[in-house]
Design a protein around this motif. Structure first.
Motif, short mmCIF file in Angstrom:
data_model
loop_
_atom_site.label_atom_id
_atom_site.label_comp_id
_atom_site.label_asym_id
_atom_site.label_seq_id
_atom_site.Cartn_x
_atom_site.Cartn_y
_atom_site.Cartn_z
N ASP A 137 -3.05 8.71 7.73
CA ASP A 137 -1.72 8.58 7.13
C ASP A 137 -0.82 9.74 7.51
OD1 ASP A 137 -2.52 6.24 5.90
OD2 ASP A 137 -2.96 7.18 3.97
N GLU A 141 2.62 9.62 9.72
CA GLU A 141 3.87 10.14 9.16
C GLU A 141 4.54 11.13 10.10
OE1 GLU A 141 5.44 12.49 5.13
OE2 GLU A 141 3.31 12.03 5.39
N ASP A 396 -4.16 -0.83 6.82
CA ASP A 396 -4.34 -0.05 5.60
C ASP A 396 -5.74 -0.28 5.05
OD1 ASP A 396 -4.22 1.21 3.15
OD2 ASP A 396 -2.20 0.50 2.68
N ASP A 533 2.25 -10.10 1.36
CA ASP A 533 3.36 -9.15 1.27
C ASP A 533 3.43 -8.48 -0.10
OD1 ASP A 533 3.89 -9.85 3.85
OD2 ASP A 533 5.66 -11.06 3.40
N TYR A 534 3.11 -9.23 -1.15
CA TYR A 534 3.21 -8.70 -2.51
C TYR A 534 2.22 -7.56 -2.73
CZ TYR A 534 3.14 -8.64 -7.65
OH TYR A 534 3.18 -8.26 -8.97
N ARG A 537 2.47 -4.78 0.94
CA ARG A 537 3.65 -4.04 1.41
C ARG A 537 4.29 -3.19 0.31
NH1 ARG A 537 4.89 -5.57 6.52
NH2 ARG A 537 4.25 -7.66 7.24
N GLY A 538 3.52 -2.93 -0.75
CA GLY A 538 3.97 -1.94 -1.72
C GLY A 538 4.64 -2.47 -2.96
N GLU A 539 4.85 -3.79 -3.06
CA GLU A 539 5.50 -4.31 -4.27
C GLU A 539 4.59 -4.16 -5.48
OE1 GLU A 539 7.97 -8.23 -5.84
OE2 GLU A 539 7.38 -8.05 -3.73
N ASN A 540 3.30 -4.32 -5.26
CA ASN A 540 2.33 -4.09 -6.33
C ASN A 540 1.11 -3.40 -5.72
OD1 ASN A 540 0.40 -4.16 -8.37
ND2 ASN A 540 1.04 -6.17 -9.12
N ASN A 541 0.95 -2.11 -5.99
CA ASN A 541 -0.14 -1.33 -5.42
C ASN A 541 -1.36 -1.28 -6.34
OD1 ASN A 541 0.92 -0.54 -2.90
ND2 ASN A 541 2.21 1.00 -3.90
N LYS A 544 -4.71 -0.27 -4.77
CA LYS A 544 -4.88 1.16 -4.50
C LYS A 544 -5.10 1.94 -5.79
CE LYS A 544 -2.25 1.01 -0.21
NZ LYS A 544 -1.25 1.65 0.63
N ARG A 545 -4.43 1.52 -6.86
CA ARG A 545 -4.63 2.22 -8.14
C ARG A 545 -6.06 2.02 -8.64
NH1 ARG A 545 0.62 0.07 -9.05
NH2 ARG A 545 -0.21 -1.59 -10.38
#
Length: 556
Positions: A137, A141, A396, A533-534, A537-541, A544-545
């Motif tokens: 990552d 970046e 990812d 996508d949901y 792509r970061g709308e609901n992580n 990862k949590r």
């Protein structure tokens, strides 16, 4: 005069050698095959030498397994074929990658040194070692911020499976190993060095996994130092062996290697290749328009183009990477057969086991046969195939799998079918991404165990992708391809095109889309994209949590 080649494929769990006839009426004939499982397998829970528990996302191996397997399969395949060893003129090697080994100048792995025998970072980091994600990552970046030219070739994102994240992880977490080793070498190059007595590196592996290009070399010292000053000279100090193109001769089998592994002294050894990239000439795919598909524990796809086209979200692209004078673009799924087997091993009900036993079938094969009886959409399920993270196009490894739509009527084979469908949908995401960037496939040429053995799955892929799929007959594609490349290194054929024409495997089965099924899959694919996508792509992580919470609890 008879001439033979041996292609040696080092996979995730085993080594396979194939003896191939190179000339005469039986040119291309696969005369014998030998397989040896690695005694230590994949170490992802404990380190065999010490019993130490390994952290999450580790995938290590013992390089002694590779040398042992090589010593077993070569004499066996020659004996099975019944040929004169002296007629074996060439040897080719392919290997899963990026699979890295810290070694001394003489090729001795540091884990063979008693000082480092209990140090996990001294062992092989397998391609699916994902513990370097945080390093990947940070590399992505900084490379994006600086506009490094190589980041576009990598699809805009560096994978934790690549060389540089693992190298940085080694430096950061085990600096004593990093300082002690003279180089960090790919598994394939490690084997070749033991055969020819000197270290050379595969250009193809370096281009795809270490961001190397002929124009610019590896990522610059300034960039590496900006990541971590200790990395400034990493490419110079740890990756410095000469690079050779596919089909080049790395050298000849030494007397010591002949004695250790049962090979004829003086046989040509071609430079190592990645285990999936190697396959194209054995499948007859060396021109744009057709896509290579390797179906196994993971799925790999290779697209060809005449122009240097930057495609976002892929694994990488390189000139001469798949075919000479063409750009080879790599993409794929990092979990396919792996998670079908995982499901069968962990969620097979007693009822299924009994039924499978009565039909004298393994539980997985039985459940696939039951899943094949259902119509698309009948189970009401849909899944995300991220059991080992997402390789493309999200890239990812912190994402995880999901099945949606289960109820009290859901049967095990319904879930398995949803998992298989998910891999087909994920493949379509990749194909559509390439088409958006101007690279279109007329057909998919498929190989691998699942491609040959599972018509239900291949028909599903044809229906979902809406393209023609041709399956080649060889059960040993990487080994065959390695043998083909070695025939060029030995001068038996003038180039890879001539060798491919003479030795490539033939198409044994063709699948065309079933329009009725395709129409239903269009609706399911739309739902897959929404979930993709949901959650991706970061709308609901939430994935990862949950992953972070699990790691936190384990460390308490």
């Amino acid at each position: 005069m008879k001439k033979y080649a041996i292609g040696i494929d080092f996979g995730t769990l085993s080594c396979r050698a194939l003896l191939v006839s190179l000339v005469g009426e039986d040119a291309g004939a696969e005369l014998a095959c030998a397989v040896c499982d690695y005694p230590h397998g994949v170490m992802d829970k404990t380190l065999s030498a010490s019993g130490e528990s390994l952290p999450a996302d580790y995938a290590l191996q013992d390089p002694e397994d590779y040398l042992y397997a090589l010593s077993q399969v070569v004499p066996e395949v020659i004996a099975k074929a019944g040929v004169d060893k002296a007629d074996v003129v060439s040897v080719g090697v392919d290997f899963t990658c990026s699979t890295l080994i810290p070694v001394y100048a003489d090729g001795l792995p540091l884990c063979f040194d008693p000082r480092f025998a209990n140090e996990k970072h001294a062992y092989v980091k397998l391609w699916k070692h994902h513990a370097a994600q945080s390093y990947a990552d940070r590399i992505t970046e900084l490379a994006t911020k600086r506009g490094e030219p190589w980041i576009a070739r990598m699809g805009g994102k560096v994978s934790s499976e690549f060389t540089l994240p693992k190298l940085w992880e080694l430096l950061d977490r085990a600096p004593e190993v990093y300082e002690a080793c003279d180089s960090v070498i790919e598994g394939g190059d490690f084997i070749v060095s033991h055969l020819v007595g000197t270290q050379v590196r595969s250009y193809v592996t370096a281009a795809y996994k270490a961001q190397y290009s002929e124009a610019d070399g590896y990522p610059s010292e300034d960039f590496l130092a900006s990541l971590d000053e200790r990395l400034r000279y990493a490419a110079r100090d740890k990756l410095s062996a000469p690079l050779l193109k596919a089909g080049s001769a790395a050298g000849r089998v030494t007397r010591a290697a002949a004695e250790n592994f049962g090979l004829p002294e003086g046989a040509f050894v071609s430079v190592a290749m990645p285990d999936a990239h190697v396959a194209a000439p054995a499948m007859g795919v060396l021109r744009p328009g057709k896509t290579v598909g390797i179906f196994g524990t993971s799925n790999c796809y290779y697209f060809l183009s005449e122009e240097d086209i930057a495609v976002s979200g892929i694994c990488g692209s390189a000139l001469d990477g798949v075919a000479p004078s063409l750009y080879g673009h790599e993409a794929g799924l990092c979990c396919a057969g792996d998670h079908f087997a995982w499901f069968a091993n962990n969620f097979t009900s007693a009822e299924v086991k009994i039924a499978a036993s009565e039909k004298k079938m393994p539980p997985l094969a039985y459940m696939i046969s039951e899943a094949a009886k259902k119509r698309p959409g009948e189970s009401g399920l849909i899944a995300l195939d991220w059991w080992n993270g997402n390789r493309n196009i999200l890239n990812d490894s912190d994402l995880s799998g999901m099945v949606l739509g289960m109820n009290l009527r859901t049967r095990p084979h319904d879930v398995l079918r949803a998992l298989i469908e998910a891999t087909a949908f994920a493949t379509r995401v990749i194909f559509e991404n390439f088409e958006k960037h101007g690279i279109r496939s007329e057909s998919l040429v498929a190989a691998g165990g699942m491609a040959r053995k599972d018509p239900f799955m291949m028909q599903m892929y044809a229906d979902v992708l809406r393209i023609r799929i041709e399956v080649v007959s060889s059960a040993n594609l990487p080994s065959l391809a390695s043998a083909i490349y070695s025939s060029v290194a030995a001068g038996v054929y003038p180039d890879i095109y001539a060798a491919s024409d003479a030795l490539a495997s033939k198409v044994c089965r063709t699948y065309v889309p079933n329009e009725e099924n395709s129409l239903i899959y269009e609706r399911l694919y739309a739902e897959y994209l929404t979930l993709h996508d949901y959650f991706g792509r970061g709308e609901n992580n939430v994935m990862k949590r949950l992953r972070a919470l699990a790691a936190e609890v384990r460390e308490q």
